[in-house]
Design a protein around this motif. Sequence first.
Motif, PDB file in Angstrom:
ATOM      1  N   ALA A  47      -1.522  15.790   1.499  1.00 20.67           N
ATOM      2  CA  ALA A  47      -1.166  14.734   0.549  1.00 20.67           C
ATOM      3  C   ALA A  47      -1.772  13.404   0.994  1.00 20.67           C
ATOM      4  O   ALA A  47      -2.264  12.620   0.176  1.00 20.67           O
ATOM      5  CB  ALA A  47       0.355  14.620   0.447  1.00 20.67           C
ATOM      6  N   ARG A  86       0.872  -1.177   0.000  1.00 16.36           N
ATOM      7  CA  ARG A  86       0.000   0.000   0.000  1.00 16.36           C
ATOM      8  C   ARG A  86       0.908   1.226   0.000  1.00 16.36           C
ATOM      9  O   ARG A  86       1.592   1.502   0.989  1.00 16.36           O
ATOM     10  CB  ARG A  86      -0.890   0.015   1.241  1.00 16.36           C
ATOM     11  N   GLN A  95      11.859   4.137   4.990  1.00 12.83           N
ATOM     12  CA  GLN A  95      13.010   4.798   4.380  1.00 12.83           C
ATOM     13  C   GLN A  95      13.278   4.310   2.963  1.00 12.83           C
ATOM     14  O   GLN A  95      14.331   3.751   2.658  1.00 12.83           O
ATOM     15  CB  GLN A  95      14.244   4.603   5.257  1.00 12.83           C
ATOM     16  N   MET A 148       6.420  -3.808   7.530  1.00 14.17           N
ATOM     17  CA  MET A 148       6.409  -2.352   7.517  1.00 14.17           C
ATOM     18  C   MET A 148       7.680  -1.898   6.802  1.00 14.17           C
ATOM     19  O   MET A 148       8.788  -2.227   7.207  1.00 14.17           O
ATOM     20  CB  MET A 148       6.344  -1.830   8.945  1.00 14.17           C
ATOM     21  N   THR A 166      -0.237   9.773  10.162  1.00 19.00           N
ATOM     22  CA  THR A 166       0.201   9.378   8.820  1.00 19.00           C
ATOM     23  C   THR A 166       1.317   8.337   8.822  1.00 19.00           C
ATOM     24  O   THR A 166       1.474   7.619   7.836  1.00 19.00           O
ATOM     25  CB  THR A 166       0.668  10.596   7.994  1.00 19.00           C
ATOM     26  N   HIS A 167       2.092   8.240   9.919  1.00 12.80           N
ATOM     27  CA  HIS A 167       3.156   7.237   9.968  1.00 12.80           C
ATOM     28  C   HIS A 167       2.630   5.861  10.366  1.00 12.80           C
ATOM     29  O   HIS A 167       3.398   4.975  10.732  1.00 12.80           O
ATOM     30  CB  HIS A 167       4.265   7.661  10.929  1.00 12.80           C
ATOM     31  N   LEU A 215       6.374   8.253   3.685  1.00 15.24           N
ATOM     32  CA  LEU A 215       5.713   7.616   4.832  1.00 15.24           C
ATOM     33  C   LEU A 215       5.925   6.110   4.779  1.00 15.24           C
ATOM     34  O   LEU A 215       6.040   5.524   3.706  1.00 15.24           O
ATOM     35  CB  LEU A 215       4.219   7.932   4.805  1.00 15.24           C
ATOM     36  N   PRO A 216       5.985   5.468   5.938  1.00 13.62           N
ATOM     37  CA  PRO A 216       6.126   4.005   5.955  1.00 13.62           C
ATOM     38  C   PRO A 216       4.945   3.348   5.244  1.00 13.62           C
ATOM     39  O   PRO A 216       3.831   3.849   5.315  1.00 13.62           O
ATOM     40  CB  PRO A 216       6.113   3.646   7.447  1.00 13.62           C
ATOM     41  N   ALA A 217       5.224   2.258   4.543  1.00 10.07           N
ATOM     42  CA  ALA A 217       4.182   1.546   3.803  1.00 10.07           C
ATOM     43  C   ALA A 217       4.012   0.144   4.364  1.00 10.07           C
ATOM     44  O   ALA A 217       4.936  -0.418   4.949  1.00 10.07           O
ATOM     45  CB  ALA A 217       4.561   1.478   2.322  1.00 10.07           C
ATOM     46  N   GLY A 218       2.849  -0.423   4.185  1.00  4.81           N
ATOM     47  CA  GLY A 218       2.588  -1.793   4.621  1.00  4.81           C
ATOM     48  C   GLY A 218       2.657  -2.727   3.424  1.00  4.81           C
ATOM     49  O   GLY A 218       2.190  -2.382   2.347  1.00  4.81           O
ATOM     50  N   ALA A 265      -2.973   4.118  -2.267  1.00  7.05           N
ATOM     51  CA  ALA A 265      -3.243   4.183  -0.825  1.00  7.05           C
ATOM     52  C   ALA A 265      -4.615   3.623  -0.483  1.00  7.05           C
ATOM     53  O   ALA A 265      -4.780   2.943   0.528  1.00  7.05           O
ATOM     54  CB  ALA A 265      -3.132   5.630  -0.347  1.00  7.05           C
ATOM     55  N   PRO A 325       1.167   2.688   9.019  1.00  6.16           N
ATOM     56  CA  PRO A 325       1.100   2.139   7.663  1.00  6.16           C
ATOM     57  C   PRO A 325      -0.006   1.111   7.442  1.00  6.16           C
ATOM     58  O   PRO A 325      -0.248   0.719   6.314  1.00  6.16           O
ATOM     59  CB  PRO A 325       2.465   1.467   7.510  1.00  6.16           C
ATOM     60  N   LEU A 331       1.916   4.994   0.207  1.00  5.95           N
ATOM     61  CA  LEU A 331       1.437   6.232   0.829  1.00  5.95           C
ATOM     62  C   LEU A 331       2.263   7.398   0.310  1.00  5.95           C
ATOM     63  O   LEU A 331       3.381   7.217  -0.164  1.00  5.95           O
ATOM     64  CB  LEU A 331       1.531   6.110   2.356  1.00  5.95           C
ATOM     65  N   PRO A 332       1.709   8.612   0.373  1.00  2.00           N
ATOM     66  CA  PRO A 332       2.433   9.758  -0.186  1.00  2.00           C
ATOM     67  C   PRO A 332       3.742  10.059   0.548  1.00  2.00           C
ATOM     68  O   PRO A 332       3.919   9.668   1.708  1.00  2.00           O
ATOM     69  CB  PRO A 332       1.463  10.930  -0.012  1.00  2.00           C
ATOM     70  N   ALA A 377      -4.967  11.149  -0.895  1.00  6.93           N
ATOM     71  CA  ALA A 377      -4.645   9.860  -1.503  1.00  6.93           C
ATOM     72  C   ALA A 377      -5.787   8.867  -1.263  1.00  6.93           C
ATOM     73  O   ALA A 377      -5.828   7.804  -1.879  1.00  6.93           O
ATOM     74  CB  ALA A 377      -3.339   9.322  -0.922  1.00  6.93           C
ATOM     75  N   PHE A 378      -6.700   9.212  -0.354  1.00  9.98           N
ATOM     76  CA  PHE A 378      -7.797   8.304  -0.032  1.00  9.98           C
ATOM     77  C   PHE A 378      -9.126   8.733  -0.616  1.00  9.98           C
ATOM     78  O   PHE A 378      -9.800   7.951  -1.292  1.00  9.98           O
ATOM     79  CB  PHE A 378      -7.927   8.140   1.490  1.00  9.98           C
TER      80      PHE A 378
END
Lengths: 155, 201
Positions: free
Chosen positions: B116, A35, A111, A108, B70-71, A41-44, A143, B73, A37-38, B120-121
């Motif tokens: 942002a 997923r 970076q 998760m 936002t952090h 940001l950390p993504a899953g 997202a 995930p 994200l803008p 995105a949603f």
Amino acid sequence: MKSPALSILFAGWLLTGAAHAGAADHVHASHAWIRVLPGNLPAGAYVTLRNDGDQAIALSGASSTVYADVMLHRSSTAGGMSRMTMVDALSVPAHGEAVLAPAGYHLMLMQANATVKPGDTVRLTLNFTDGSRLATDFLARPANAMDAGDDHSGH
Amino acid sequence: MKLRRAFLPALLLVAGLLLGGCRHDELPFRLTNISGHMPDLDFKLTDDHGKAVTGADYRGKVALLYFGYTHCPDVCPLTLAQLHVVMQRLGPLADGARILFVSVDPARDTPAVMHAYVNAFDPRAVGLTGDARATEALSKRYRSAFTREPGSADGSYEVSHSSAIYVFDRDGKARVLATPSASHDDLVHDLHLLLDTGATP
Ligand SMILES: [Cu+2]
């Protein structure tokens, strides 16, 4: 009937005798997606692991050239509170499945050193506790995606 | 019987008001009905365009209030993605609703990051931030909670937070409470009740 002691001996023999024929050889990954994200940001990341082997194996994490930091996590909701916890290993039972899916187990990804856009494919190397690895391509999804978007079978 | 003739319309009027009142207050919600049990929508925060806003700015809209950061995930994006699906299913009616995503991590969530993120949603999502005190006041108002977890060496940290979605009607009254695991059908159903009724011209 197989005795537990024999199984352990056999597993030990596999580890030492055939270092590269690891548990990952019996694992098939599907529905692998991220997923996105803008920003940074950390993504899953999510994936379904199927183990065709006779031994349970365990996922310990993943690594990637795109993300400097990858952690195996679990989200949980208790008493109306959502939290994430680190997970050492996720077992994939013999002839069974383990599912990493939203609101549960996930990788998760943090970076990113490159911009990942929906539609991109990102290779993650899944690491198992026996030291074996499985390179898997994950599809980057928007997202607001609900899943891997590859389920056209309408099950 | 002059008196009776005068009394009857009055009685009908009172009965009508009562029925009307009941119809308004006792909508057949499928989710947890919190009508009269939670305070009205009220806050002083900054929206994702950097503009100071209060709860009153969202009168006339059905508001879905959700706390997150936002952090986060996994659960926050999932919840917002689910709300997007629900908004899609409402069709044009969804323009009468707003998703209010309040950050419980004001240290990292600036209006620009929030802008942002929420877009995105869903185009009807609004990102709200405030200083620690304003955020905590709003969270306490709805008996919600959040805790910053101990961070790691690289300075990253997680925030545990309430997972509930609070739904307010067009008058800013708290009406239903949904959990992220609530079915889309139930959310769509209850939002229909709120969007179909009490539309402010
Ligand atoms: Cu996580």
